[in-house]
Design a protein around this motif. Sequence first.
Motif, PDB file in Angstrom:
ATOM      1  N   ALA A 108       0.838  -1.198   0.000  1.00 40.33           N
ATOM      2  CA  ALA A 108       0.000   0.000   0.000  1.00 40.33           C
ATOM      3  C   ALA A 108       0.875   1.252   0.000  1.00 40.33           C
ATOM      4  O   ALA A 108       1.976   1.253   0.557  1.00 40.33           O
ATOM      5  N   VAL A 109       0.382   2.304  -0.620  1.00 34.82           N
ATOM      6  CA  VAL A 109       1.070   3.601  -0.574  1.00 34.82           C
ATOM      7  C   VAL A 109       0.708   4.269   0.749  1.00 34.82           C
ATOM      8  O   VAL A 109      -0.453   4.599   0.998  1.00 34.82           O
ATOM      9  N   LEU A 110       1.706   4.474   1.597  1.00 28.35           N
ATOM     10  CA  LEU A 110       1.495   5.049   2.923  1.00 28.35           C
ATOM     11  C   LEU A 110       1.732   6.556   2.938  1.00 28.35           C
ATOM     12  O   LEU A 110       1.239   7.250   3.828  1.00 28.35           O
ATOM     13  N   ALA A 111       2.487   7.041   1.983  1.00 34.64           N
ATOM     14  CA  ALA A 111       2.743   8.477   1.846  1.00 34.64           C
ATOM     15  C   ALA A 111       3.262   8.707   0.433  1.00 34.64           C
ATOM     16  O   ALA A 111       3.835   7.803  -0.184  1.00 34.64           O
ATOM     17  N   SER A 112       3.078   9.915  -0.090  1.00 33.76           N
ATOM     18  CA  SER A 112       3.546  10.201  -1.445  1.00 33.76           C
ATOM     19  C   SER A 112       3.667  11.706  -1.625  1.00 33.76           C
ATOM     20  O   SER A 112       3.130  12.502  -0.844  1.00 33.76           O
ATOM     21  N   GLY A 113       4.385  12.094  -2.666  1.00 33.71           N
ATOM     22  CA  GLY A 113       4.539  13.511  -2.960  1.00 33.71           C
ATOM     23  C   GLY A 113       5.456  13.724  -4.145  1.00 33.71           C
ATOM     24  O   GLY A 113       5.755  12.791  -4.894  1.00 33.71           O
ATOM     25  N   ARG A 114       5.901  14.951  -4.313  1.00 37.85           N
ATOM     26  CA  ARG A 114       6.799  15.327  -5.406  1.00 37.85           C
ATOM     27  C   ARG A 114       8.088  15.894  -4.822  1.00 37.85           C
ATOM     28  O   ARG A 114       8.059  16.716  -3.904  1.00 37.85           O
ATOM     29  N   GLU A 115       9.194  15.425  -5.344  1.00 41.18           N
ATOM     30  CA  GLU A 115      10.512  15.911  -4.941  1.00 41.18           C
ATOM     31  C   GLU A 115      11.450  15.655  -6.105  1.00 41.18           C
ATOM     32  O   GLU A 115      11.607  14.510  -6.543  1.00 41.18           O
ATOM     33  N   PRO A 116      12.074  16.687  -6.677  1.00 36.66           N
ATOM     34  CA  PRO A 116      12.887  16.468  -7.873  1.00 36.66           C
ATOM     35  C   PRO A 116      14.105  15.591  -7.611  1.00 36.66           C
ATOM     36  O   PRO A 116      14.631  15.544  -6.498  1.00 36.66           O
ATOM     37  N   LEU A 117      14.508  14.886  -8.662  1.00 37.08           N
ATOM     38  CA  LEU A 117      15.760  14.143  -8.638  1.00 37.08           C
ATOM     39  C   LEU A 117      16.859  15.072  -9.146  1.00 37.08           C
ATOM     40  O   LEU A 117      16.819  15.543 -10.274  1.00 37.08           O
ATOM     41  N   VAL A 118      17.829  15.325  -8.300  1.00 39.21           N
ATOM     42  CA  VAL A 118      18.914  16.236  -8.649  1.00 39.21           C
ATOM     43  C   VAL A 118      20.022  15.443  -9.337  1.00 39.21           C
ATOM     44  O   VAL A 118      20.409  14.369  -8.879  1.00 39.21           O
ATOM     45  N   THR A 119      20.529  15.969 -10.438  1.00 43.68           N
ATOM     46  CA  THR A 119      21.605  15.316 -11.188  1.00 43.68           C
ATOM     47  C   THR A 119      22.923  16.051 -10.914  1.00 43.68           C
ATOM     48  O   THR A 119      22.965  17.048 -10.187  1.00 43.68           O
ATOM     49  N   THR A 120      23.985  15.560 -11.521  1.00 46.66           N
ATOM     50  CA  THR A 120      25.281  16.230 -11.399  1.00 46.66           C
ATOM     51  C   THR A 120      25.531  17.192 -12.547  1.00 46.66           C
ATOM     52  O   THR A 120      26.556  17.863 -12.574  1.00 46.66           O
TER      53      THR A 120
END
Length: 244
Positions: free
Chosen positions: A210-222
């Motif tokens: 089950a999904v217990l929490a979710s959201g948006r957060e960018p993936l930072v690259t180099t």
Amino acid sequence: MTAVEDIHGGSGTRWEGYWQQAPEEPGRVFWDAAPEVTVERHRPLFAPHFTDDLPLLDLGCGTGRQTVVLAGHHTPVLGLDISPAAVALARRRTGAAGVDFRAADVTDPDVAARLHAELGDSHVYVRGVLHQCAPPERARFAEAVAVLVGTRGRAFVCEPAAAAKESLRGLMGRPGGPPPTLAAVFEHGIAPTEMPDEEVPAAFAGAGLAVLASGREPLVTTEPGPDGAAVRLPAQWLVVGRNG
């Protein structure tokens, strides 16, 4: 047939080739951004769900840069990667107590079952792995996570959103050609597969999580963008586990 082909199949061979040629200097791998903009930004998101009494597995650990930081908050921590060359690099670059690295393909049900038999229920950290799986492999990966977390563990999963495709297309279309960090990925036949955002939670739901929490957060690259700041790929995150 090489050992990597025998154990892991074609995708393992491509990753092995990539990691055999990857630069050892930090910041020279496209997704291997500094921990303060990766795992440390993720910790407040998963910390409320991760208890202190379970092992933590970093799936797709690569250089181990993030694994070591995880080991500062959890013990023991095991970094797993499909590529033996990546594991060798992680071992050379790190030496932290309470952390180990191992080459393993967790999409093999026997591998996941053996890990759970050895470690018991575990927490799992996944950053940008599912979208690298071919569609038939995604269900197996989610099922492996379900085996590893068991009844008490939780998994934190952060994957590029569908909107990240435009950011990658912009990098590949630069007038001077794609940046070397990204070109190296494609040169080894590794290409992010397109995955609608809804497929991420659906994959884990199909594995009984089950999904217990979710959201948006960018993936930072180099890779720096035109303004000099690191390129940030739109991404979504989930914490998944058994209900109850």
